[in-house]
Scaffold this active site. Structure first.
Site, PDB file in Angstrom:
ATOM      1  N   TYR A  64      44.475  -3.273  31.905  1.00  0.00           N
ATOM      2  CA  TYR A  64      43.210  -2.382  31.440  1.00  0.00           C
ATOM      3  C   TYR A  64      42.112  -2.305  32.534  1.00  0.00           C
ATOM      4  O   TYR A  64      41.841  -1.098  32.990  1.00  0.00           O
ATOM      5  CB  TYR A  64      42.639  -2.788  30.094  1.00  0.00           C
ATOM      6  CG  TYR A  64      41.853  -1.987  29.714  1.00  0.00           C
ATOM      7  CD1 TYR A  64      42.040  -0.500  28.961  1.00  0.00           C
ATOM      8  CD2 TYR A  64      40.402  -2.093  29.814  1.00  0.00           C
ATOM      9  CE1 TYR A  64      41.173   0.229  28.417  1.00  0.00           C
ATOM     10  CE2 TYR A  64      39.478  -1.299  29.297  1.00  0.00           C
ATOM     11  CZ  TYR A  64      39.765  -0.264  28.794  1.00  0.00           C
ATOM     12  OH  TYR A  64      38.961   0.693  28.234  1.00  0.00           O
ATOM     13  N   SER A 104      35.397   2.597  31.966  1.00  0.00           N
ATOM     14  CA  SER A 104      34.732   1.433  31.508  1.00  0.00           C
ATOM     15  C   SER A 104      34.204   0.459  32.491  1.00  0.00           C
ATOM     16  O   SER A 104      34.529   0.403  33.851  1.00  0.00           O
ATOM     17  CB  SER A 104      35.899   0.541  30.732  1.00  0.00           C
ATOM     18  OG  SER A 104      35.618  -0.946  30.570  1.00  0.00           O
TER      19      SER A 104
END
Length: 223
Positions: free
Chosen positions: A146, A131
């Site tokens: 995350y 990501s």
């Protein structure tokens, strides 16, 4: 000729399911790694494989099943991931939540590579779905557990790329962008097809010797 074998983790929905579907269409024998096979809707040409990347015993059992059933693996897409902290900042993130996130998003892909790389040959490919939140060049503060897990995954990607380069196995990380999935939400700007295409580029189009990079839409991005 024997079809190449690809394993996609987290394939019961979202990006994983779309990547599995399109690899099957491209002529691969596709193994869909899912925690609960009962929740996996049938996909033509896709074999369901029980797999929880947070559990070492589950990874070992899956590797044994793939070796017994297919004898090899050509492509590993480490797509399975969790997002447990949609709000808050790093000053308030709970250590246990961070550990759980790292277990699935970073340590899981490492264990997968360790278990499956021995059955991969020259030309094999490992794609770690990361990501932009993991970039150190443009730090993100949303969902810190995350984002930290994806930074760790990027570091693991670089280490694996160096370790497997002598064997001709390419290892790369990919940012599919903010995609309209259960995790990304309905307001995300990118479609499922666009996000999957970024992953599939590394499997189907990237040069075999391309390794150790971070990519989005076929273009290298900064770590």
């Amino acid at each position: 000729m024997t079809k190449p074998v690809a394993l996609v983790t987290g394939a019961s929905r979202g990006l994983g399911r779309e990547v599995a579907r399109r690899l099957a269409e491209a002529g691969y024998t596709v193994l869909a790694g899912v925690r609960d096979p009962a929740k996996m809707k049938t996909l033509p040409g896709v074999e369901v494989l029980t797999l929880d990347v947070a559990l070492p015993a589950s990874i070992a059992a899956a590797a044994a099943a793939v070796k017994a059933g297919h004898g090899r693996l050509d492509v590993l897409v480490n797509n399975a991931g969790i997002l447990l902290d949609p709000t808050g900042d790093v000053l308030s993130v709970e250590a246990d939540l961070l550990r759980r996130t790292l277990e699935t998003n970073a340590i899981g892909p490492l264990r997968m590579a360790q278990a499956f790389a021995p059955m991969m040959k020259q030309g094999g490919r490992i794609v770690n779905v990361s990501s932009g939140g993991g970039q150190l060049s443009a730090p993100s503060t949303w969902s810190p557990a995350y984002c930290i897990s994806k930074t760790a995954l990027n570091a693991i990607t670089v280490q694996l790329a160096q370790a497997l380069k002598p064997r001709g196995i390419a290892v790369n990380a990919v940012c599919p962008g903010w995609v309209r999935t259960d995790m990304g939400g309905a307001g995300a700007p990118r479609s499922l097809e666009e996000g999957a295409a970024s992953i599939l580029w590394l499997v189907l189009q990237a040069a075999p010797g391309l390794t150790g990079g971070f990519w989005r839409d076929g273009e290298r991005i900064a770590w």
